[in-house]
Design a protein around this motif. Structure first.
Motif, PDB file in Angstrom:
ATOM      1  N   VAL A   1       0.843  -1.202   0.000  1.00  0.00           N
ATOM      2  CA  VAL A   1       0.000   0.000   0.000  1.00  0.00           C
ATOM      3  C   VAL A   1       0.877   1.250   0.000  1.00  0.00           C
ATOM      4  O   VAL A   1       0.624   2.207  -0.739  1.00  0.00           O
ATOM      5  CB  VAL A   1      -0.958  -0.006   1.208  1.00  0.00           C
ATOM      6  N   ALA A   2       1.925   1.237   0.828  1.00  0.00           N
ATOM      7  CA  ALA A   2       2.825   2.391   0.893  1.00  0.00           C
ATOM      8  C   ALA A   2       3.500   2.642  -0.453  1.00  0.00           C
ATOM      9  O   ALA A   2       3.623   3.794  -0.903  1.00  0.00           O
ATOM     10  CB  ALA A   2       3.876   2.182   1.979  1.00  0.00           C
ATOM     11  N   MET A   3       3.911   1.576  -1.115  1.00  0.00           N
ATOM     12  CA  MET A   3       4.572   1.733  -2.409  1.00  0.00           C
ATOM     13  C   MET A   3       3.583   2.191  -3.492  1.00  0.00           C
ATOM     14  O   MET A   3       3.938   2.970  -4.377  1.00  0.00           O
ATOM     15  CB  MET A   3       5.244   0.423  -2.824  1.00  0.00           C
ATOM     16  N   ALA A   4       2.349   1.710  -3.422  1.00  0.00           N
ATOM     17  CA  ALA A   4       1.327   2.186  -4.372  1.00  0.00           C
ATOM     18  C   ALA A   4       1.056   3.676  -4.163  1.00  0.00           C
ATOM     19  O   ALA A   4       0.897   4.432  -5.129  1.00  0.00           O
ATOM     20  CB  ALA A   4       0.049   1.374  -4.213  1.00  0.00           C
ATOM     21  N   VAL A   5       1.010   4.096  -2.895  1.00  0.00           N
ATOM     22  CA  VAL A   5       0.831   5.525  -2.599  1.00  0.00           C
ATOM     23  C   VAL A   5       2.027   6.323  -3.124  1.00  0.00           C
ATOM     24  O   VAL A   5       1.875   7.416  -3.675  1.00  0.00           O
ATOM     25  CB  VAL A   5       0.646   5.755  -1.089  1.00  0.00           C
TER      26      VAL A   5
END
Length: 416
Positions: free
Chosen positions: A20-24
């Motif tokens: 999720v952090a990398m997608a953000v």
């Protein structure tokens, strides 16, 4: 906790938080790259310059990403991805903050080029680094979820950033993006495992083939060049050919963007089992959509159908291409991704340039036709690659069987 059997693979909950952090973070990088195009009229008078020079902030950014990707990948190929990703996200946060504080055009251009360097290295590390946290059988889905950030940024991020700038200041938008990047930096620093790239779960492709990789790069160059003429000039096509008003552009582009989000979600269900079929289907639909727009764009309804088909299909192409590169790269997957990223950016520049030349010479209506010819060539190359190489499914089954003991051990550990 890192799995001893496969270095880099971590607990699913931890891996999903990082995903999720990398997608953000992909969302933020795509957003910050395009922000000046949405804030032209706000930034130019404040920085005492012209809107055309503000537009060069996007051009210069893209050129740095194109030129720096492969050299930076080579320079950092032995550095654990935890440090590469955290450094790139931190550098992006600092560069974006700097841009928000810039007191002149030279200062903001320097800040943009620093951020572009961060993005060039980020794209190299984020795909193999994040995919390596998960078992091989779900990595296509992981790449599709990463691509959601790319799809959502133009649809939600740019309008939201523009709205915030109009109600406060263009600088506020840059500061907010910088603050969000700092949050991602902390998440990566705390949660990402420290594993050398050569030992990561996705450091090596399961089916390395130089011939297949070269074919994949040719497909990438053709399909991206073919698509980015329309992507760059879609608003002019909708106005000059379809007859829509300028005021209609936000909701029309929202339809295209929303279709892209749906496409990125749907493709995640198929990439792991049908990597070639997913990419081929996307190229076919992109080609058909461009032919439709060339032939019937004056029809209002057909134009909407065309851009929706195009947006939904093209959003699936970057994760599908990345997945194929991760399957066939000889040597380090980092270098395969780096070269693919450089070719992708070259395609963006070539497609935009081709669209501009056609629009000036014969009119914007011919842009989708030229794009369709190029994407049809990409389809032919992709089919040739499939027919002249052994299929993946048998080998994939062997990979899953090899993973079975690991999966059983993980299940037993979970029950314990």
């Amino acid at each position: 906790m890192t799995s001893p059997a496969t270095p880099g693979i971590v607990d699913p909950r931890r891996a999903n938080v990082i995903l999720v952090a990398m997608a953000v973070s992909t969302f933020l990088f795509v957003l910050v790259e395009g922000l000046p195009s949405g804030l032209l009229t706000l930034m130019a008078p404040d920085l005492d310059t012209t809107t055309s020079r503000i537009g060069l902030l996007v051009t210069g950014y893209a050129l740095v990403v194109l030129v720096a990707t492969v050299p930076l990948a080579m320079a950092t190929k032995r550095v654990p991805r935890r440090w590469v990703l955290s450094a790139t996200v931190l550098l992006a946060a600092v560069g974006t903050l700097w841009a928000g504080l810039a007191d002149g055009y030279g200062s903001i251009m320097a800040a943009r080029l620093v951020t572009a360097l961060a993005q060039a290295l980020f794209w190299v590390a984020v795909i193999p680094g994040t995919a390596g946290l998960f078992p091989p059988r779900v990595r296509g889905r992981v790449m599709a979820r990463l691509a959601l950030g790319n799809s959502i940024a133009p649809v939600l991020g740019l309008p939201a950033g523009t709205w915030l700038a109009e109600h406060t200041s263009w600088r506020t938008t840059f500061w907010v993006v910088s603050a969000l990047s700092m949050v991602i930096f902390v998440v990566v620093l705390v949660l990402f495992p420290t594993v050398r790239p050569s030992e990561g779960g996705a450091s090596r492709a399961p089916f390395p083939s130089r011939r297949r990789l070269v074919t994949q790069l040719v497909t990438t160059a053709l399909v991206v060049t073919g698509a980015f003429g329309l992507i760059t000039f879609v608003t002019q096509l909708l106005q000059d050919v379809s007859g829509y008003a300028r005021a209609d552009m936000p909701w029309l582009l929202s339809i295209q963007g929303a279709a892209g989000v749906v496409g990125a979600i749907v493709v995640g269900r198929f990439l792991d089992r049908h990597s070639w079929g997913s990419l081929t289907t996307a190229i076919v639909v992109v080609t058909v959509a461009q032919v439709l727009l060339f032939a019937l764009a004056p029809n209002h309804l057909v134009a909407i159908v065309g851009i929706a088909l195009f947006g939904g299909a093209f959003a699936t192409i970057p994760p599908a291409l990345s997945h194929r590169v991760m399957l066939v790269s000889p040597g380090s997957t980092d270098m395969g991704v780096a070269v693919s990223s450089a070719i992708f950016n070259l395609g963006i520049a070539a497609g935009s340039g081709l669209g501009a030349a056609l629009t000036a010479a014969v009119g914007v209506r011919w842009v989708p036709l030229a794009g369709a010819v190029l994407t049809a060539l990409a389809l032919a190359v992709n089919i040739w690659e499939h027919r002249t190489n052994p299929p993946f499914p048998a080998a994939r089954q062997a990979v899953e069987e090899a993973l079975a003991p690991t999966a059983a051990a993980e299940a037993a550990e979970a029950e314990a």
